[in-house]
Write a protein that holds these residues in place. Structure first.
Motif, PDB file in Angstrom:
ATOM      1  N   ARG A 137      21.284  68.746  49.829  1.00  0.00           N
ATOM      2  CA  ARG A 137      20.692  68.750  48.487  1.00  0.00           C
ATOM      3  C   ARG A 137      21.381  67.704  47.626  1.00  0.00           C
ATOM      4  N   ASN A 170      22.917  66.024  44.371  1.00  0.00           N
ATOM      5  CA  ASN A 170      23.644  66.580  43.226  1.00  0.00           C
ATOM      6  C   ASN A 170      24.212  65.450  42.386  1.00  0.00           C
ATOM      7  N   ASN A 187      19.922  68.202  38.336  1.00  0.00           N
ATOM      8  CA  ASN A 187      20.048  68.941  39.590  1.00  0.00           C
ATOM      9  C   ASN A 187      19.003  70.034  39.771  1.00  0.00           C
ATOM     10  N   ASP A 188      18.439  70.516  38.668  1.00  0.00           N
ATOM     11  CA  ASP A 188      17.389  71.534  38.782  1.00  0.00           C
ATOM     12  C   ASP A 188      16.180  71.017  39.571  1.00  0.00           C
ATOM     13  N   GLN A 192      16.741  71.255  44.075  1.00  0.00           N
ATOM     14  CA  GLN A 192      17.232  72.486  44.683  1.00  0.00           C
ATOM     15  C   GLN A 192      16.678  72.725  46.090  1.00  0.00           C
TER      16      GLN A 192
END
Length: 326
Positions: free
Chosen positions: A158, A160, A178-179, A182
């Motif tokens: 993922r 980040n 970052n949302d 995910q």
């Protein structure tokens, strides 16, 4: 009779409004079309070194020597004036510089993804700052004297992004970014390039129609898509080997000028078959115009940068071609 006329007039007005509304909806749903401007080849130059990722700072040009892993300052004829670093494991040396940013005529900030480090180094090879990360860094942009934007991979690949304080080694994730990442393997789906200047950090994705612009002063983030939108690439996970499944690159390179963002697009156009297109956006990623890029010497364009006003330079393997644009 008067009542009937008003009814008819009212119906006519309502009908006109409905037609206008439907026409507006149709025009909004139609894909945006490219607007092409003239472009003309003015000069060319064969590079003596495998130089990539050109930057301009204070009237001077800089580039990354991919073989020797050094940053070089070059003159108007693209000959090396100064060099910083070389290949190796020492603090002054580099293994794989993913991102670099010229801070002054003598200082450069570098992110080395193989050594997992950030440093500030001079062309006299003095290292003024050296930071070893305790996470796997994929890229970074220098924010200010004590801050970086770091790009890393977390569990399940993922993506980040974080503020990283180089004074106390503190890492603060940026939730506004970052949302969006995910889902598993977002680091593959949205892999891309970071661009930075004094006011903004820009991220452009190679395989997904996605970008963001982060304002360094306010911290505000804008998100958007390219002129042409495509489905998100799919990830193939077989026997522990993870890769994108048949995902064509939407763009090959991006470059930020003081006022615009230049993108070498791999999304073609019917009027220019088998050619890549140079699409131009403003710094909020509003589309402005396009230029068809010719195929030259049996090669296709790979990287773009600006050299002088109204001139762009395109790297075709080991040769630079200079174009005049409007």
């Amino acid at each position: 009779m008067k009542k009937n006329r008003l009814t008819v007039e009212t119906i006519a007005v309502i009908f006109s409004a409905i037609v206008f509304f439907l026409a507006s909806c149709t025009s909004q749903n139609e894909p945006k079309k490219r607007v092409f401007y003239p472009i003309s080849l003015t000069d060319s130059l064969t590079l003596d070194l495998p130089l990539l990722r050109f930057q301009e700072f204070d009237g001077k040009m800089y580039a990354y020597d991919f073989y020797d892993k050094r940053i070089v300052q070059i003159d108007s004829n693209f000959q090396v004036i100064k060099q910083l670093g070389s290949f190796g494991d020492g603090p002054k040396e580099n293994l794989l510089v993913r991102d670099y940013q010229v801070l002054s005529n003598d200082l450069v900030a570098l992110v080395d993804v193989d050594k997992n480090t950030f440093k500030i180094q001079s062309f006299e090879d003095s290292v003024y700052f050296y930071q070893k990360f305790d996470f796997d860094i994929e890229g970074g942009a220098y924010w200010e004297d004590s801050m970086l934007l770091t790009m890393a991979m977390e569990d399940r690949l993922r993506l980040n992004f974080a503020h990283y304080s180089i004074g106390n080694s503190r890492k603060e994730p940026i939730s506004a970014l970052n949302d969006l990442f995910q889902e598993d393997y977002s680091g593959l789906i949205y892999q891309g390039k970071l661009l930075s200047n004094k006011e903004r950090i820009v991220f452009t994705s190679y395989f997904s129609s996605f970008w963001f612009v982060l304002d360094k002063k306010s911290g505000e983030v804008q998100f958007g898509k390219y002129l042409h939108d495509y489905e998100k690439p799919k990830v193939l996970d077989e026997g522990g080997i993870v890769m994108l499944e048949d995902a064509p690159e939407l763009i090959y390179d991006s470059f930020m000028t003081p006022n615009e963002i230049l993108i070498i697009s791999n999304v073609g156009h019917t009027d220019y078959p088998d050619q890549r297109i140079l699409d131009v956006y403003d710094l909020e990623f509003n589309y402005l115009r396009s230029y068809p890029l010719p195929n030259l010497n049996d090669t296709t364009p790979d990287e773009v940068f600006t050299f002088k006003e109204s001139e762009v330079v395109i790297l075709y393997e080991d040769k630079l071609f200079f174009f005049q644009i409007e």
